[in-house]
Structures are given as structure tokens and as C-alpha cells.
Design a protein around this motif. Structure first.
Motif, mmCIF file in Angstrom:
data_model
loop_
_atom_site.group_PDB
_atom_site.id
_atom_site.type_symbol
_atom_site.label_atom_id
_atom_site.label_comp_id
_atom_site.label_asym_id
_atom_site.label_seq_id
_atom_site.Cartn_x
_atom_site.Cartn_y
_atom_site.Cartn_z
ATOM 1 N N PRO A 18 0.805 -1.226 0.000
ATOM 2 C CA PRO A 18 0.000 0.000 0.000
ATOM 3 C C PRO A 18 0.841 1.281 0.000
ATOM 4 O O PRO A 18 0.339 2.348 0.306
ATOM 5 C CB PRO A 18 -0.761 -0.123 1.310
ATOM 6 C CG PRO A 18 0.228 -0.770 2.240
ATOM 7 C CD PRO A 18 1.038 -1.705 1.376
ATOM 8 N N LEU A 19 2.119 1.187 -0.362
ATOM 9 C CA LEU A 19 2.988 2.356 -0.327
ATOM 10 C C LEU A 19 2.757 3.262 -1.535
ATOM 11 O O LEU A 19 2.365 2.791 -2.601
ATOM 12 C CB LEU A 19 4.455 1.919 -0.297
ATOM 13 C CG LEU A 19 4.854 1.027 0.877
ATOM 14 C CD1 LEU A 19 6.281 0.537 0.706
ATOM 15 C CD2 LEU A 19 4.690 1.760 2.193
ATOM 16 N N SER A 20 3.021 4.540 -1.348
ATOM 17 C CA SER A 20 2.920 5.500 -2.451
ATOM 18 C C SER A 20 4.141 5.407 -3.348
ATOM 19 O O SER A 20 5.250 5.152 -2.874
ATOM 20 C CB SER A 20 2.855 6.932 -1.897
ATOM 21 O OG SER A 20 1.734 7.100 -1.076
ATOM 22 N N ASN A 21 3.915 5.622 -4.636
ATOM 23 C CA ASN A 21 5.041 5.685 -5.560
ATOM 24 C C ASN A 21 5.951 6.842 -5.172
ATOM 25 O O ASN A 21 5.533 7.781 -4.497
ATOM 26 C CB ASN A 21 4.548 5.882 -6.999
ATOM 27 C CG ASN A 21 3.962 4.617 -7.582
ATOM 28 O OD1 ASN A 21 3.965 3.567 -6.963
ATOM 29 N ND2 ASN A 21 3.447 4.722 -8.795
ATOM 30 N N ARG A 22 7.198 6.773 -5.624
ATOM 31 C CA ARG A 22 8.169 7.838 -5.399
ATOM 32 C C ARG A 22 8.550 8.405 -6.756
ATOM 33 O O ARG A 22 8.536 7.702 -7.765
ATOM 34 C CB ARG A 22 9.441 7.316 -4.711
ATOM 35 C CG ARG A 22 9.240 6.639 -3.364
ATOM 36 C CD ARG A 22 8.556 7.572 -2.387
ATOM 37 N NE ARG A 22 8.601 7.134 -1.002
ATOM 38 C CZ ARG A 22 7.654 6.443 -0.378
ATOM 39 N NH1 ARG A 22 6.604 6.016 -1.020
ATOM 40 N NH2 ARG A 22 7.759 6.179 0.905
#
Length: 174
Positions: free
Chosen positions: A68-72
Motif C-alpha cells: 500500500p505504499l505511495s510511488n516515489r
């Protein structure tokens, strides 16, 4: 030794030394510098392009992160030089994050504001290459330790394998 990052971030700085068998150094450099080709072989690239602003070139790169991490995303400058060191040909690639007003942060994507990379590639004396890389970035946000461990243990070797495969396929695609 000089302090590369004056603030103690608690983040890893990666130093990688390895080899790419049957991938001559010039081919490795061509593959590494070819942004359009990288979109084909690097599964983590969401968006990648070079732009010019006020006569200066910069690269925009959005990296896919696992749910569920945000893209960088990264905005950086990069330079490649071919050097002769005591008769040895060594290619050096330097990259560093920059702030470019024409490339503002996007909602839902975390901007990596501290990124630095140094790469040196030379012949292994046969048909391959020796590669040295120093890499640091501060991905921002809360990155779970399992992901940091994964990147250190399997992400980097996987990247090198993918790059080796990309080198084999490069002449076919250009």
C-alpha cells in the motif's frame, strides 16, 4: 573522511561491486543511459523522461512501489564521462537530485529530494564488465523495514540480472 551527508539520517548508503558477464562496458553504459529502453526492461518504471529547462537537462523518474505504499518520484541531473586511467577505459556516471520549478510535486506521489548516485564501469579483462556503484536516497515517508531489507538483499541483485538481460537484448531493439 569527509562527511557526505552531514545529518545522520539513519538510512542506508549502498556500495555495490559486481560483474556483468558477457556485457562489455560500452554496452552497459549505453543500456544504462538509454531512458526509452529502460522503460521496456525495468518493471519498476512508471514514468521516465528527460526534459530541458532554462538550457539545463534534467530527468523525471516515477518509481512503482508495492501496495500500500505511495510511488516515489525523482528529479535529477545526470552526466556520463568516458575516462582514461592509466590506459584503462572507465565510464563514470554521476547523478544527483535537483529542484526544478517546472517539475512540481504530484499529489499522491512522494518526491525523493535527496538522491545521489555514482557509477563506474570498466572491462573485466574478458567480454564482461566490472561495476561499482554508490547509491543513496531518502525515500521519505514511512518505509517498513521489510522493504528496506528486500531492497538490500534481493532488489539490487535482481536489478543487475535485469540489466544483464537488457544488455543481451539491446542490440535487437535499437
Amino acid at each position: 573522511l569527509p562527511i557526505l551527508f552531514p545529518q545522520q539520517s539513519g538510512l542506508y548508503e549502498y556500495k555495490i561491486f559486481g560483474g556483468l558477464a558477457d556485457c562489455p562496458p560500452k554496452l552497459c553504459v549505453d543500456v544504462y543511459m538509454d531512458l526509452d529502453f529502460r522503460k521496456q526492461w525495468d518493471q519498476y518504471v512508471k514514468e521516465l523522461y528527460e526534459k530541458t529547462s532554462d538550457g539545463e537537462k534534467f530527468i523525471y523518474w516515477e518509481v512503482k512501489y508495492p501496495f500500500p505504499l505511495s510511488n516515489r518520484d525523482y528529479v535529477y541531473i545526470r552526466e556520463c564521462r568516458e575516462m582514461d586511467v592509466d590506459g584503462r577505459k572507465i565510464w563514470v556516471v554521476l547523478a544527483q537530485s535537483v529542484s526544478v520549478p517546472q517539475c512540481p510535486e504530484k499529489p499522491g506521489i512522494i518526491r525523493v529530494k535527496s538522491y545521489k548516485q555514482s557509477l563506474a564501469i570498466e572491462s573485466d579483462g574478458n567480454t564482461g564488465s566490472k561495476v561499482y556503484m554508490y547509491y543513496f536516497d531518502n525515500p521519505g515517508g514511512m518505509i517498513p523495514s521489510w522493504l528496506v531489507n528486500w531492497a538490500a538483499k534481493s532488489g539490487v541483485p535482481t536489478f543487475l540480472k535485469d540489466m544483464q538481460k537488457a544488455c543481451r537484448n539491446y542490440s535487437k531493439s535499437t
